[in-house]
Design an enzyme around this catalytic site. Structure first.
Site, PDB file in Angstrom:
ATOM      1  N   LYS A   1       0.829  -1.214   0.000  1.00 50.22           N
ATOM      2  CA  LYS A   1       0.000   0.000   0.000  1.00 50.22           C
ATOM      3  C   LYS A   1       0.859   1.258   0.000  1.00 50.22           C
ATOM      4  O   LYS A   1       0.459   2.279  -0.567  1.00 50.22           O
ATOM      5  CB  LYS A   1      -0.984  -0.011   1.172  1.00 50.22           C
ATOM      6  CG  LYS A   1      -2.067  -1.071   0.991  1.00 50.22           C
ATOM      7  CD  LYS A   1      -3.368  -0.750   1.685  1.00 50.22           C
ATOM      8  CE  LYS A   1      -4.452  -1.725   1.204  1.00 50.22           C
ATOM      9  NZ  LYS A   1      -5.719  -1.592   1.893  1.00 50.22           N
TER      10      LYS A   1
ATOM     11  N   LYS B   1      -3.995  -9.687  -6.595  1.00 51.20           N
ATOM     12  CA  LYS B   1      -5.269  -9.984  -5.927  1.00 51.20           C
ATOM     13  C   LYS B   1      -6.371  -9.018  -6.385  1.00 51.20           C
ATOM     14  O   LYS B   1      -6.084  -7.857  -6.712  1.00 51.20           O
ATOM     15  CB  LYS B   1      -5.093  -9.986  -4.403  1.00 51.20           C
ATOM     16  CG  LYS B   1      -5.253  -8.665  -3.714  1.00 51.20           C
ATOM     17  CD  LYS B   1      -5.479  -8.814  -2.190  1.00 51.20           C
ATOM     18  CE  LYS B   1      -5.930  -7.467  -1.646  1.00 51.20           C
ATOM     19  NZ  LYS B   1      -6.594  -7.447  -0.394  1.00 51.20           N
TER      20      LYS B   1
ATOM     21  N   LYS C   1     -10.934  -4.150  -3.865  1.00 52.36           N
ATOM     22  CA  LYS C   1     -11.997  -3.172  -4.108  1.00 52.36           C
ATOM     23  C   LYS C   1     -11.459  -1.769  -4.323  1.00 52.36           C
ATOM     24  O   LYS C   1     -12.138  -0.918  -4.867  1.00 52.36           O
ATOM     25  CB  LYS C   1     -13.032  -3.199  -2.981  1.00 52.36           C
ATOM     26  CG  LYS C   1     -12.540  -2.722  -1.630  1.00 52.36           C
ATOM     27  CD  LYS C   1     -13.695  -2.617  -0.657  1.00 52.36           C
ATOM     28  CE  LYS C   1     -13.545  -3.521   0.556  1.00 52.36           C
ATOM     29  NZ  LYS C   1     -12.372  -3.255   1.394  1.00 52.36           N
TER      30      LYS C   1
HETATM   31  P1  ATP Z   1      -8.694  -2.701  -0.102  1.00 57.56           P
HETATM   32  O1  ATP Z   1      -8.563  -2.777  -1.590  1.00 57.56           O
HETATM   33  O2  ATP Z   1      -9.339  -1.446   0.372  1.00 57.56           O
HETATM   34  O3  ATP Z   1      -7.443  -3.039   0.639  1.00 57.56           O
HETATM   35  P2  ATP Z   1      -9.775  -5.343  -0.073  1.00 57.56           P
HETATM   36  O4  ATP Z   1     -10.655  -5.588  -1.251  1.00 57.56           O
HETATM   37  O5  ATP Z   1      -8.428  -5.930  -0.081  1.00 57.56           O
HETATM   38  O6  ATP Z   1      -9.732  -3.807   0.270  1.00 57.56           O
HETATM   39  P3  ATP Z   1     -10.437  -5.783   2.718  1.00 57.56           P
HETATM   40  O7  ATP Z   1     -11.455  -4.897   3.348  1.00 57.56           O
HETATM   41  O8  ATP Z   1      -9.013  -5.496   3.004  1.00 57.56           O
HETATM   42  O9  ATP Z   1     -10.625  -5.863   1.143  1.00 57.56           O
HETATM   43  O10 ATP Z   1     -10.760  -7.285   3.088  1.00 57.56           O
HETATM   44  C1  ATP Z   1     -11.979  -7.777   3.598  1.00 57.56           C
HETATM   45  C2  ATP Z   1     -11.914  -9.294   3.633  1.00 57.56           C
HETATM   46  O11 ATP Z   1     -11.886  -9.811   2.296  1.00 57.56           O
HETATM   47  C3  ATP Z   1     -10.640  -9.845   4.307  1.00 57.56           C
HETATM   48  O12 ATP Z   1     -10.965 -11.020   5.009  1.00 57.56           O
HETATM   49  C4  ATP Z   1      -9.739 -10.172   3.162  1.00 57.56           C
HETATM   50  O13 ATP Z   1      -8.793 -11.168   3.478  1.00 57.56           O
HETATM   51  C5  ATP Z   1     -10.745 -10.658   2.124  1.00 57.56           C
HETATM   52  N1  ATP Z   1     -10.219 -10.457   0.792  1.00 57.56           N
HETATM   53  C6  ATP Z   1      -9.804  -9.278   0.247  1.00 57.56           C
HETATM   54  N2  ATP Z   1      -9.371  -9.460  -1.008  1.00 57.56           N
HETATM   55  C7  ATP Z   1      -9.493 -10.789  -1.261  1.00 57.56           C
HETATM   56  C8  ATP Z   1      -9.208 -11.600  -2.393  1.00 57.56           C
HETATM   57  N3  ATP Z   1      -8.706 -11.067  -3.486  1.00 57.56           N
HETATM   58  N4  ATP Z   1      -9.477 -12.919  -2.321  1.00 57.56           N
HETATM   59  C9  ATP Z   1     -10.001 -13.469  -1.198  1.00 57.56           C
HETATM   60  N5  ATP Z   1     -10.290 -12.762  -0.091  1.00 57.56           N
HETATM   61  C10 ATP Z   1     -10.052 -11.439  -0.113  1.00 57.56           C
END
Ligand code: ATP
Ligand code: LTN
Length: 330
Positions: free
Chosen positions: A113, A195, A198
Site C-alpha cells: 500500500k 489480488k 476493491k
Molecule cells: P482494499 O482494496 O481497500 O485493501 P480489499 O478488497 O483488499 O480492500 P479488505 O477490506 O481489506 O478488502 O478485506 C476484507 C476481507 O476480504 C478480508 O478477510 C480479506 O482477506 C478478504 N479479501 C480481500 N481481497 C481478497 C481476495 N482477493 N481474495 C479473497 N479474499 C479477499
C-alpha cells in the site's frame, strides 16, 4: 461456545473476492449453534488511506446492508461499526506500544500500500496491524475468517497476544485464522496474478456486489485469459482461466474437476457466457435484498444493538487491560 470475529473495510464497493474470501465463510459458520459471531465495518482501518468523507459514509451504510443482503443472520451475528466502539482505539494504542517498528515495516500489506500512496504514507498505514489485533483480542475471539492476504496480520495478532500475556499475565485468547483454501485469494480480472481488490483504480479488475449487472457481465466476458483455448485449472500457466474457474466453482459449489469435464470441448466464449449468467443471478439476488435493507429502519436497529453488545464486551476487557498495564487510578 466459539467466538468468531471478522471485519471488512468500507474502502469502496465490496467485491466478489470479499464475499468469497470472508463473507461466505460466515454463512457456513452461522449454521452452527455453538458459534457466536461478531462482524464489523472497519471504518477506522479505511482511513489509513485517504477517503472522501461523503463516500466513506455511504460505503459504511452500504456495507452494513450488503452483509445482510449476502445472508448474514442477525440472530447469530452481531453487526457493528468499529468507530462506534471506542475501545478499539483504546486497545489499539496499547497494542501499538507493544509493536516494534521493524515488524510493522515488514508487513506485506504495508509494503504494497505504501507504494500506491501519492500524498504521503500515514503513520496509520504502518500501525494498521496493532489496531487489527485490538479488534480481535478485545473480544477473546477464537476464530477469524479472512482471505489469505490477512494471514500475516493474524500471525502478528497472535504474537501480540502472546507478548502481552507473557509481560502482564494471561489476558488474551490467542486466535486462529480461518482461511478457505479454495477461495483464499481471488485474482484481478485484468491482471490475474494480482489480488482482486476493491480499491483497485481500474474497476474492470473487480466485480463489485453493487455493480450494474450488465457491466459486471461485460467484465467477466472481457477478463484476461490466454491464447491456449482450453478450460483447465493451471495457476502457473493459465492464471486468468484458473481464477474464473475458482469463481465459477465457488458460486455454484460445482468442483473445479467437474467444471473442467463440463467444458472440455468448449471454448472461452461459451465458458465466460455461462459464468456471466451465474454472476448475473448471484448479483441480482444480492442487489434485490440490498435495495430493501438500505432503505429500512431495521438496518439502524441492527447496528445499534450490535454496537451495544460489542461495547459491553469490549469495555469490560479494556478495564482489565488498563489495570494490568497500570494506567490511571483503578
Ligand atoms: P482494499 O482494496 O481497500 O485493501 P480489499 O478488497 O483488499 O480492500 P479488505 O477490506 O481489506 O478488502 O478485506 C476484507 C476481507 O476480504 C478480508 O478477510 C480479506 O482477506 C478478504 N479479501 C480481500 N481481497 C481478497 C481476495 N482477493 N481474495 C479473497 N479474499 C479477499
Ligand atoms: N484488515 C482487514 C479488515 C479487518 C479485520 C479486522 C478482519 C480489520 N480488523 C479484524 C478480521 C478481523 C482487511 O481485510 N483488510
Amino acid at each position: 461456545m466459539t467466538r468468531i470475529i471478522t471485519g471488512i473495510q468500507p474502502s469502496g464497493n465490496i467485491t466478489i473476492a470479499n464475499y468469497l474470501g470472508a463473507i461466505k465463510q460466515i454463512l457456513e459458520l452461522q449454521k452452527d449453534e455453538q458459534n457466536e459471531i461478531l462482524i464489523f465495518i472497519a471504518d477506522l482501518h479505511a482511513i489509513t488511506v485517504n477517503q472522501d468523507r461523503i463516500a466513506l459514509k455511504k460505503h459504511i451504510r452500504e456495507l452494513a446492508a450488503l452483509y445482510l443482503a449476502c445472508g448474514i443472520k442477525t440472530d447469530k451475528c452481531h453487526m457493528f461499526i468499529q468507530s462506534e466502539v471506542p475501545c478499539h482505539n483504546q486497545l489499539g494504542w496499547i497494542m501499538e506500544c507493544n509493536s516494534y517498528i521493524g515488524e510493522l515495516e515488514r508487513m506485506t500489506q504495508f509494503k504494497d500500500k505504501k507504494q500506491k500512496q501519492t500524498d504521503g504514507i500515514t503513520a496509520g498505514l504502518l500501525t494498521y496491524p496493532p489496531l487489527m489485533a485490538a479488534d480481535i483480542l478485545l473480544y477473546d475471539a477464537d476464530v477469524v475468517p479472512v482471505g489469505e492476504d490477512q494471514t500475516q496480520h493474524l500471525e502478528m495478532t497472535r504474537n501480540l497476544a502472546n507478548r502481552f500475556n507473557n509481560k502482564y499475565g494471561e489476558t488474551f485468547k490467542v486466535p486462529e485464522a480461518l482461511v478457505n483454501k479454495n477461495t483464499a485469494k481471488i485474482y484481478s480480472l485484468v491482471e490475474p496474478t494480482l489480488k482482486m481488490s476493491k480499491s483497485d483504480p481500474n474497476p474492470k479488475a473487480y466485480i463489485a456486489l453493487l455493480d450494474d449487472i450488465n457491466v459486471a457481465k461485460k467484465k467477466i466476458k472481457s477478463a484476461i485469459t490466454d491464447s491456449e483455448g482450453s478450460i483447465r485449472y493451471d495457476k502457473e500457466n493459465k492464471p486468468g482461466v484458473s481464477n474464473l474457474l475458482t469463481i465459477y466453482s465457488a458460486l455454484t459449489n460445482i468442483s473445479i474437476k467437474d467444471l473442467e469435464e463440463k467444458y472440455k470441448n468448449s471454448n472461452y466464449q461459451q465458458f465466460k457466457e455461462d459464468l456471466a449468467n451465474i454472476v448475473e443471478e448471484f448479483l441480482t439476488n444480492i442487489q434485490n435484498k440490498f435495495n430493501y435493507y438500505i432503505k429500512s429502519n431495521e438496518l439502524d436497529l441492527i447496528l445499534n444493538s450490535g454496537r451495544d453488545l460489542a461495547y459491553h464486551l469490549a469495555s469490560r476487557k479494556i478495564q482489565k487491560v488498563y489495570k494490568k498495564v497500570g494506567l490511571g487510578r483503578n
